[in-house]
Design a protein around this motif. Structure first.
Motif, short mmCIF file in Angstrom:
data_model
loop_
_atom_site.label_atom_id
_atom_site.label_comp_id
_atom_site.label_asym_id
_atom_site.label_seq_id
_atom_site.Cartn_x
_atom_site.Cartn_y
_atom_site.Cartn_z
N GLY A 1 28.91 35.35 42.89
CA GLY A 1 29.86 36.44 42.68
C GLY A 1 30.26 37.16 43.94
N PRO A 2 29.32 37.56 44.81
CA PRO A 2 29.72 38.24 46.04
C PRO A 2 30.62 37.39 46.93
CG PRO A 2 27.40 38.63 45.59
CD PRO A 2 27.86 37.61 44.59
N ARG A 3 30.41 36.08 46.94
CA ARG A 3 31.27 35.20 47.75
C ARG A 3 32.68 35.18 47.18
NH1 ARG A 3 28.93 29.34 48.53
NH2 ARG A 3 29.26 29.30 46.27
N LEU A 4 32.81 35.13 45.85
CA LEU A 4 34.13 35.18 45.23
C LEU A 4 34.83 36.48 45.58
CD1 LEU A 4 36.34 34.29 43.23
CD2 LEU A 4 34.92 35.23 41.38
N TRP A 5 34.12 37.58 45.48
CA TRP A 5 34.72 38.90 45.78
C TRP A 5 35.18 38.96 47.24
CZ3 TRP A 5 36.50 42.88 43.06
CH2 TRP A 5 36.76 44.08 43.73
N THR A 6 34.35 38.47 48.14
CA THR A 6 34.70 38.49 49.57
C THR A 6 35.96 37.67 49.83
OG1 THR A 6 32.40 38.80 50.25
CG2 THR A 6 33.90 37.88 51.89
N SER A 7 36.07 36.52 49.18
CA SER A 7 37.27 35.70 49.36
C SER A 7 38.51 36.44 48.86
CB SER A 7 37.11 34.38 48.60
OG SER A 7 36.06 33.61 49.15
N LEU A 8 38.40 37.11 47.73
CA LEU A 8 39.53 37.87 47.20
C LEU A 8 39.95 38.97 48.17
CD1 LEU A 8 38.37 38.10 43.49
CD2 LEU A 8 40.57 37.17 44.23
N MET A 9 38.99 39.66 48.72
CA MET A 9 39.30 40.75 49.64
C MET A 9 39.86 40.21 50.96
SD MET A 9 38.76 43.39 47.84
CE MET A 9 39.15 42.36 46.39
N LEU B 1 34.99 39.59 37.04
CA LEU B 1 35.55 38.44 37.75
C LEU B 1 34.52 37.33 37.87
CD1 LEU B 1 37.36 40.45 40.57
CD2 LEU B 1 38.46 39.37 38.59
N GLU B 2 33.28 37.71 38.14
CA GLU B 2 32.20 36.72 38.22
C GLU B 2 31.98 36.04 36.87
OE1 GLU B 2 27.40 36.60 39.26
OE2 GLU B 2 28.62 38.33 39.86
N ALA B 3 32.00 36.83 35.80
CA ALA B 3 31.81 36.26 34.47
C ALA B 3 32.90 35.26 34.13
CB ALA B 3 31.76 37.39 33.43
N GLY B 4 34.15 35.62 34.41
CA GLY B 4 35.25 34.70 34.13
C GLY B 4 35.13 33.41 34.91
N CYS B 5 34.67 33.51 36.14
CA CYS B 5 34.51 32.32 36.97
C CYS B 5 33.36 31.46 36.45
CB CYS B 5 34.29 32.73 38.43
SG CYS B 5 34.37 31.37 39.60
#
Length: 431
Positions: free
Chosen positions: A8-16, A393-397
């Motif tokens: 999840g943190p990696r996904l968030w970082t990519s979005l930002m 967002l993590e849950a959806g992924c």
């Protein structure tokens, strides 16, 4: 395999990180299709794909496909994706989440050394938003044959620049013919862009269908006259007649719940002067429903009402239907895959019919397709304050990951991650 989760943190970082390209002062993103900022966004996502070991293919309308090979390359890939172009006052998540969630699925499979039988691909489609060039959902529309490559490439923005010219300028006029790229199944993760999930306090929206829509331009023509000397009974007031039609648009939608929608979003009044009776009014009408028969009924009712209003008022009323998209039911196997993944992962969920258009609508004409929704704050989208919780967002992924694995063929458990199983038999495609 049920224990597998994305980072999840990696996904968030990519979005930002992607949101920095075209970042606005209010915290949003302005990255219009085929601008220099769009090129920078494309280059970044493609580089991330290459870093993850993916092969890159670009077609002639600029759609990008990033491929992770399966143990059986002859199988059609299981594809996920969305778009990375934004509205002029766009947010960080609309479209971008679907692309980067797909990339995170790939990264997670790489982390755990899991090989699927079918290839897995991440796609991002050209000009989904339609804010610079029309039609909307251009890349996926050309891909499925809804309109021609030549028509799309000839479209011009307000400065006279064409899609074809801009694709070549930013280096994304590829060689593959749109539609020649096989797709075995397609999943698209997206923020809901509405308030239903948040209002119901649910984490995952299982999307069985997308509403159809009919768009119209309506023009009421009367006669301008002085607001003081002209008695009410002798007026040919275009605005007063137009407002009766506008109210009927809302009334029609309310007659067909729960998915009836009726909106007048654009109004132009001529001469738009305080003390002049309006002589002409032009306005838009937007009718939607998830049932095609009901949508056609709504169409018949608005046309009949306008015919009667024309007769009763004596004014000229012109109605032109300018767009029609039929409702899009998603393939039951893909919907069931999303539903099963959500249940396996233990997330709260509900069915949510999409009221907005997505690239999945066009892809569904060629392959089984489904969508996954997650909440967005206050239901706000197409706005710089668009927001979503990292946990949602993590849950959806995670749901995307497991739905794709169910279609692509994956090891049954962590202890046998080195082997693959047969891909599920492809069902008959429905549109």
């Amino acid at each position: 395999m049920n224990e597998l989760r994305i980072n999840g943190p990696r996904l968030w970082t990519s979005l930002m990180d992607l949101a920095r390209i075209g970042a606005t002062d209010k915290g949003g993103v302005k990255r219009l299709a085929l601008t220099d900022l769009d090129r920078q966004g494309r280059d970044l996502v493609v580089q991330w794909g290459r870093d993850a070991g993916l092969a890159i293919t670009v077609d002639r309308i600029g759609n990008v496909f990033m491929r992770r090979e399966g143990s059986n390359p002859a199988l059609a890939p299981v594809v996920t994706g969305s778009h990375i172009d934004t509205q002029p006052t766009g947010g960080k998540f609309d479209g971008n989440y679907g692309v980067l969630a797909g990339l995170e699925v790939i990264r997670t499979l790489n982390d755990h050394g899991i090989q699927t039988e079918a290839p897995i691909e991440v796609a991002f489609w050209t000009n989904e938003e339609g804010s610079r060039f029309v039609p909307v959902m251009m890349g996926s529309g050309v891909f499925c044959g809804a309109f021609s490559l030549e028509t799309a490439c000839a479209a011009r923005d307000t400065e006279g620049k064409s899609v074809g010219e801009e694709l070549a300028r930013i280096g994304y006029a590829g060689e593959q013919t749109p539609g020649d790229h096989p797709i075995g199944a397609y999943f698209e993760a997206h923020i809901e862009q509405g308030p239903v999930l948040e209002d119901a306090d649910k984490v995952i929206g299982v999307v069985p269908a997308v509403m159809g829509l009919s768009w119209y331009d309506c023009t009421v023509s009367g006669m301008e006259a002085h607001a003081g000397p002209t008695p009410m009974g002798l007026r040919r007031d275009a605005l007063q007649v137009a407002t009766t039609i506008m109210q009927e648009v809302v009334a029609i939608a309310n007659r067909y719940p729960p998915y009836g929608r009726g909106t007048v979003g654009m109004v132009q009044v001529f001469p738009n002067s305080r003390n002049v009776i309006p002589g002409q009014v032009k306005f838009s009408i937007d009718l939607r429903n998830v049932n095609d028969a009901l949508l056609n009924t709504m169409h018949e009712e608005i046309t009949a009402f306008i015919d009667k209003t024309r007769q009763d008022s004596g004014l000229s009323i012109d109605l032109e239907r300018v767009s029609y998209y039929p409702p899009c039911p998603f393939h039951p196997d893909c919907v069931d895959a999303v539903r099963a993944a959500t249940a396996t992962l233990g997330y709260s969920s509900m069915d949510v019919v999409s009221g907005a258009g997505h690239d999945a609508i066009y892809v569904a004409r060629l392959a089984p397709a489904g969508m996954i929704f997650v909440p967005c704050k206050d239901g706000i989208s197409h706005n710089e304050i668009e927001d979503a919780q990292p946990g949602h967002l993590e849950a959806g992924c995670n749901v995307l990951l497991h739905a794709m694995l169910a279609r692509a063929g994956a090891p049954a458990g962590p202890e046998d991650a080195a082997r693959t199983i047969r891909q599920p038999t492809q069902p008959e495609v429905v549109a």
